[in-house]
Motif scaffolding. Sequence first.
Motif, short mmCIF file in Angstrom:
data_model
loop_
_atom_site.label_atom_id
_atom_site.label_comp_id
_atom_site.label_asym_id
_atom_site.label_seq_id
_atom_site.Cartn_x
_atom_site.Cartn_y
_atom_site.Cartn_z
N TRP A 177 3.98 11.08 -2.09
CA TRP A 177 5.33 11.20 -2.07
C TRP A 177 5.87 11.93 -0.73
O TRP A 177 7.02 11.21 -0.21
CB TRP A 177 6.01 11.82 -3.49
N VAL A 178 5.51 13.01 -0.44
CA VAL A 178 5.99 13.49 0.85
C VAL A 178 5.77 12.60 2.01
O VAL A 178 6.67 12.38 3.02
CB VAL A 178 5.25 15.12 1.11
N LEU A 179 4.63 12.07 1.97
CA LEU A 179 4.02 11.35 3.26
C LEU A 179 5.04 9.68 3.20
O LEU A 179 5.42 9.51 4.26
CB LEU A 179 2.75 10.89 3.20
N PHE A 180 5.19 9.37 2.08
CA PHE A 180 5.87 8.15 1.84
C PHE A 180 7.34 8.32 2.68
O PHE A 180 7.97 7.56 3.33
CB PHE A 180 6.02 7.67 0.49
N LYS A 181 8.08 9.65 1.98
CA LYS A 181 9.19 9.67 2.52
C LYS A 181 9.65 9.80 4.04
O LYS A 181 10.49 9.18 4.74
CB LYS A 181 9.94 11.02 1.77
N ARG A 182 8.48 10.46 4.55
CA ARG A 182 8.36 10.65 6.07
C ARG A 182 8.43 9.40 6.70
O ARG A 182 8.83 9.11 7.79
CB ARG A 182 7.27 11.38 6.51
N ILE A 183 7.48 8.35 6.22
CA ILE A 183 7.42 7.17 6.83
C ILE A 183 8.30 6.00 6.55
O ILE A 183 8.84 5.23 7.40
CB ILE A 183 5.89 6.40 6.58
N ALA A 184 8.83 6.00 5.49
CA ALA A 184 9.82 4.97 4.72
C ALA A 184 11.35 5.25 5.37
O ALA A 184 11.81 4.25 5.76
CB ALA A 184 9.93 5.06 3.13
N LEU B 250 0.92 -1.28 -0.15
CA LEU B 250 -0.04 -0.04 0.00
C LEU B 250 0.82 1.36 0.07
O LEU B 250 0.39 2.12 -0.47
CB LEU B 250 -0.77 0.08 1.22
N GLY B 251 2.21 1.17 0.43
CA GLY B 251 3.08 2.18 0.53
C GLY B 251 3.11 2.91 -0.78
O GLY B 251 3.46 4.25 -1.00
#
Length: 419
Positions: A322-329, A316-317
């Motif tokens: 993109w901005v949220l993905f970078k913060r989580i990953a 689901l990632g």
Amino acid sequence: MRLSAIDAFFVAYQEASGVLMTVGADIALSGGVSRREVLRCVKRAQQIWPVIGCRLKVAWFGLKWMPEWGPRDLVAPQEGTDTIDTWRNTAIDPFTQPPFQVMYTAEPDRVILSFRAHHAALDGQAFYRVVATILRLIAVGRSTSKTSAVDATRSTASGVPIPRLIRGARLGDLWRYPRWLKQEALANRSARLDIRVVTAGPLSVLARTIPWSPLKTRAIGMECRPVSLCAAAWMRTIQAFNDRRKVNPAPISLEIPVSLREVDFGQDMLGNLISPLTLFGDGRAPLDDLTRDLHNQLKDALERKLHHAVPLFSRLGQYLPWVLFKRIAITPTATGFATSHFTLLTPPKDLPLNLEALSGGTVRIIERFQYTPVCLHMGAAVLAMPQDDGLRIYLTYRENAVPTASAEFLLDGLEAELR
């Protein structure tokens, strides 16, 4: 074409850490290969694998590859001033550059083709196939025979379908494995290679060739895979290095990539169809005992399909902004905790690099170096490849973390273990 979460992770990790997510190879050829020949063969490769000429675009949800570049964009300008070292240590920005690139360097008695690719586009298996295909196309273009260098099928698939990830696996095992990885990351019990600094810096690579048949015979005699024997040797080498520098003992752990491709994967090569398994071992144990221990860990993990867990549960990632993905990953628990990387890459049986035979004796590989990314806290990583003349070992190290003398000590130690 949308990137998987694993592909996108490599983009985010390079942005956040400054560590180059590049796989590369420098191939020295005899035979006066021209830049025009290289362009022609890169064009053919791009027809088969369009992703090598794409650009990353930030979509509403996730990242996508979009067609952008032609073959001439993939081959560095002839008037460029980059040396091979600067080329290796210059980041590929997949938002503004092709994710696969070639630099042509003509020397008096040879030509060097320096290939590199962003890990988000090609993993080691995929990179090898693209590079080997280009080299074979060059060789076949010199020959008067009708030998085919590559199947003409165009590759369009990406990622591993969910049904294949869960087929034959127990969901409970897959569910627990990422949580175990997170617990290990938080526990911080893995040894660290004694490095000088934990900051991004330039890479260098050392290579060594050792006999391969005796290694295979020894592994078979122990009813183990050669990868377990080689990984055990690397663990013992790291332990010896740390002992020499009086580092507190701790279990050695290795991330070992496992292919998610079918055995006969043809040209379904896009993205990163690999997933790492993390193995632990006592670097002071005898080599045979450690080999059997790693073999049992690897066998158990493969039978339970634990390497399917991260691609499945990160799925689901790929749909996150993109901005949220970078913060989580990019967190300490998501960027890996292992002592080092170890990869045994076996070239595809349908793609031998017998360039001399294919070219009618006009092209020959004189020398080759390959390199891999080196994660920020690891300092060094090992890639081993069986080749015609033996097992070729490549030690990629970050110069500011591991001095060249230390890298040579590590490679000497690994060779001694394997011999």
